[in-house]
Scaffold this active site. Structure first.
Site, PDB file in Angstrom:
ATOM      1  N   LYS A   1      -7.943   5.942 -19.575  1.00 29.73           N
ATOM      2  CA  LYS A   1      -8.223   6.256 -20.681  1.00 29.73           C
ATOM      3  C   LYS A   1      -7.406   6.083 -21.709  1.00 29.73           C
ATOM      4  O   LYS A   1      -6.760   5.136 -21.875  1.00 29.73           O
ATOM      5  CB  LYS A   1      -9.040   7.656 -20.834  1.00 29.73           C
ATOM      6  CG  LYS A   1      -9.879   8.017 -19.412  1.00 29.73           C
ATOM      7  CD  LYS A   1     -11.195   7.243 -19.690  1.00 29.73           C
ATOM      8  CE  LYS A   1     -12.086   6.987 -18.680  1.00 29.73           C
ATOM      9  NZ  LYS A   1     -12.005   7.764 -17.539  1.00 29.73           N
TER      10      LYS A   1
ATOM     11  N   ASP B   1      -6.862  18.608 -14.878  1.00 25.83           N
ATOM     12  CA  ASP B   1      -7.186  17.334 -15.416  1.00 25.83           C
ATOM     13  C   ASP B   1      -6.813  17.469 -16.859  1.00 25.83           C
ATOM     14  O   ASP B   1      -7.812  17.943 -17.523  1.00 25.83           O
ATOM     15  CB  ASP B   1      -8.765  17.227 -14.925  1.00 25.83           C
ATOM     16  CG  ASP B   1      -9.389  15.517 -15.391  1.00 25.83           C
ATOM     17  OD1 ASP B   1      -8.477  15.258 -16.333  1.00 25.83           O
ATOM     18  OD2 ASP B   1     -10.360  15.291 -14.975  1.00 25.83           O
TER      19      ASP B   1
ATOM     20  N   TYR C   1     -15.792  16.546 -15.486  1.00 28.56           N
ATOM     21  CA  TYR C   1     -16.296  15.221 -15.163  1.00 28.56           C
ATOM     22  C   TYR C   1     -17.315  15.483 -13.946  1.00 28.56           C
ATOM     23  O   TYR C   1     -16.850  15.761 -12.905  1.00 28.56           O
ATOM     24  CB  TYR C   1     -15.116  14.460 -14.921  1.00 28.56           C
ATOM     25  CG  TYR C   1     -15.621  12.964 -14.694  1.00 28.56           C
ATOM     26  CD1 TYR C   1     -16.275  12.453 -15.651  1.00 28.56           C
ATOM     27  CD2 TYR C   1     -15.059  12.229 -13.526  1.00 28.56           C
ATOM     28  CE1 TYR C   1     -16.516  11.075 -15.430  1.00 28.56           C
ATOM     29  CE2 TYR C   1     -15.521  11.128 -13.357  1.00 28.56           C
ATOM     30  CZ  TYR C   1     -16.248  10.194 -14.189  1.00 28.56           C
ATOM     31  OH  TYR C   1     -16.900   9.165 -14.229  1.00 28.56           O
TER      32      TYR C   1
ATOM     33  N   ARG D   1       0.911  -1.225  -0.193  1.00 29.54           N
ATOM     34  CA  ARG D   1      -0.057   0.050  -0.168  1.00 29.54           C
ATOM     35  C   ARG D   1       0.726   1.248   0.188  1.00 29.54           C
ATOM     36  O   ARG D   1       0.421   2.303  -0.466  1.00 29.54           O
ATOM     37  CB  ARG D   1      -1.155  -0.106   1.128  1.00 29.54           C
ATOM     38  CG  ARG D   1      -2.290   0.784   0.712  1.00 29.54           C
ATOM     39  CD  ARG D   1      -3.397   0.714   1.922  1.00 29.54           C
ATOM     40  NE  ARG D   1      -2.798   1.365   3.208  1.00 29.54           N
ATOM     41  CZ  ARG D   1      -2.691   0.477   4.417  1.00 29.54           C
ATOM     42  NH1 ARG D   1      -2.867  -0.682   4.313  1.00 29.54           N
ATOM     43  NH2 ARG D   1      -2.208   1.195   5.273  1.00 29.54           N
TER      44      ARG D   1
HETATM   45  C1  LIG Z   1     -11.954  14.005 -17.513  1.00 33.81           C
HETATM   46  C2  LIG Z   1     -12.115  12.808 -16.320  1.00 33.81           C
HETATM   47  N1  LIG Z   1     -11.626  12.930 -15.404  1.00 33.81           N
HETATM   48  C3  LIG Z   1     -11.665  12.096 -14.628  1.00 33.81           C
HETATM   49  C4  LIG Z   1     -12.183  10.967 -14.759  1.00 33.81           C
HETATM   50  C5  LIG Z   1     -12.427  10.018 -13.684  1.00 33.81           C
HETATM   51  O1  LIG Z   1     -11.595   8.958 -13.888  1.00 33.81           O
HETATM   52  P1  LIG Z   1     -11.753   7.219 -13.397  1.00 33.81           P
HETATM   53  O2  LIG Z   1     -12.751   6.677 -13.959  1.00 33.81           O
HETATM   54  O3  LIG Z   1     -10.404   6.532 -13.746  1.00 33.81           O
HETATM   55  O4  LIG Z   1     -11.865   7.505 -11.951  1.00 33.81           O
HETATM   56  C6  LIG Z   1     -12.716  10.574 -15.867  1.00 33.81           C
HETATM   57  C7  LIG Z   1     -13.590   9.409 -16.363  1.00 33.81           C
HETATM   58  O5  LIG Z   1     -14.059   9.283 -17.221  1.00 33.81           O
HETATM   59  C8  LIG Z   1     -12.596  11.520 -16.918  1.00 33.81           C
HETATM   60  O6  LIG Z   1     -13.489  11.560 -18.030  1.00 33.81           O
END
Ligand SMILES: Cc1ncc(COP(=O)(O)O)c(C=O)c1O
Length: 373
Positions: free
Chosen positions: A197, A172, A100, A48
């Site tokens: 992704k 992000d 998101y 961890r």
């Molecule tokens: C732009 C963006 N940020 C964060 C996330 C969250 O990521 P995760 O699904 O790996 O937790 C996503 C998921 O679709 C996303 O599209």
């Protein structure tokens, strides 16, 4: 060194014991401690905290994101949550009005429990962001290009607002990936990716990452949250994401090429009201995108004529595009975003989000053309 070269080699030192070119996966949950003082013999103690496969991925991510250090998590949301959990109680955070949906849910449902407050802001207008700053604003969280409207936020402008206020700028960068946009080079303090992704790239692994401009006290605090709360990436998932990074530069080139072709086709189609794609000159922030990204990616969204029913009908008719959420894999996906986001979604009912994969662009265009008939 060019991005592609870095991405192929970062964290890829030959295995000292065997000379293996592909890195080994260390699945061990625990590591030997030495006899003299009981300290870890090789720097590792328990899974961890750290694991050698994870360390390789972190050094690769730090390199390609132009940071001093990186941390990897079990998901993008685990990464975002760990970061927010380091903010002192009483902190205020700015979050984009389009981004998101689960990050907005963190703000609405979890921030109050953590003693944080937030405002949702239209961040394409730097003036509004400046006005929304409060004396206790500790972080500007921005997402560019945004999910699902593909809004583009001026990272350098956000960095200057954050710097003046001694707040953090966190970006992000999931849609762009470090192949197309490196926020730390534009002044951000931290860049976050859902590595589920494009970095993984094959829709078969979940993960998240944070790359830090400096390996400073904040890095140590986030590491402590990860160690104690436990949202760390597994060795196997770290290995898969490291493998994905090797081909990221090449894959992104084709995602961009295909994205451009599909966006141009859709922008001229009479069944489409509007295309959101930063590579189109009609995009309101095309000039900013051109400045801060080396290309425009494979993500787009469209407003379909005929409202919700029209959008659902198109998504139901595609044959090559699979109707599914998520993005960034080799296969093309189409999604009625409001349905995926569920109750409380702010997304227009006529909107479809498209993740353009690595198929031949002509096949993708023909598939959309028949679905739009
Ligand atoms: C732009 C963006 N940020 C964060 C996330 C969250 O990521 P995760 O699904 O790996 O937790 C996503 C998921 O679709 C996303 O599209």
């Amino acid at each position: 060194m060019h991005f592609e070269t870095k991405a192929v080699h970062a964290g890829g030192e030959l295995d000292e014991k065997t000379g293996a070119v592909s890195p080994p996966i260390y699945l061990s949950t625990t590591f030997e401690r030495n006899k003299s003082d009981g300290q870890p013999s090789h720097g590792y103690s328990y899974i961890r905290d750290h694991n050698p496969t994870q360390t390789r991925l972190e050094s690769a991510l730090a390199e390609i994101d132009a940071g001093e250090a990186a941390l990897v998590f079990a998901s993008g949301m685990a990464a975002a949550s760990a970061l927010f959990q380091t903010l002192p109680s009483g902190s205020h955070v700015l979050i984009p009005d389009d981004g998101y949906y689960a990050v907005r849910t963190l703000g609405a449902d979890f921030f109050p429990r953590w003693g944080l407050t937030h405002d949702l802001i239209e961040m394409t207008d730097a003036g509004r962001v400046r006005k929304a700053m409060r004396p206790n604003t500790r972080a500007i969280w921005c997402e560019t290009p945004s999910n699902p409207l593909l809004k583009v936020i001026d990272i350098a402008a956000m960095a200057s607002i954050a710097r003046e206020a001694k707040a953090l700028l966190i970006v992000d960068g999931t849609f762009a990936t470090p192949a197309l946009q490196r926020p730390i080079e534009l002044g951000a303090d931290i860049v976050m990716h859902s590595t589920t992704k494009y970095l993984g790239g094959h829709s078969d692994v979940q993960g998240g990452s944070l790359a830090f401009r400096r390996r400073d006290a904040l890095f140590d605090q986030v590491l402590e949250v990860r160690t104690i709360v436990g949202g760390v990436a597994s060795p196997f998932n770290s290995w898969l994401i490291l493998r994905g990074i090797r081909s990221l530069g090449a894959r992104m080139r084709v995602h961009c090429e295909n994205g451009r072709a599909v966006a141009e086709f859709l922008s001229k189609h009479r069944g489409i009201e509007k295309v959101n794609y930063p590579g189109l000159p009609s995009h309101p922030a095309h000039a900013i995108a051109k400045r801060q990204m080396s290309d425009f990616g494979g993500m787009m969204s469209v407003h379909v004529k005929g409202g919700r029913e029209g959008a659902l009908a198109v998504a139901a008719k595609t044959k090559i595009f699979t109707r599914a959420t998520s993005l960034g894999g080799v296969e093309s996906l189409i999604e009625h975003r409001a349905s995926s986001e569920g109750p409380g979604s702010r997304t227009a009912p006529d909107l479809l989000r498209l993740s353009i994969g690595l198929e031949h662009p002509q096949d993708l265009i023909e598939d959309l053309a028949q679905a739009l008939e």
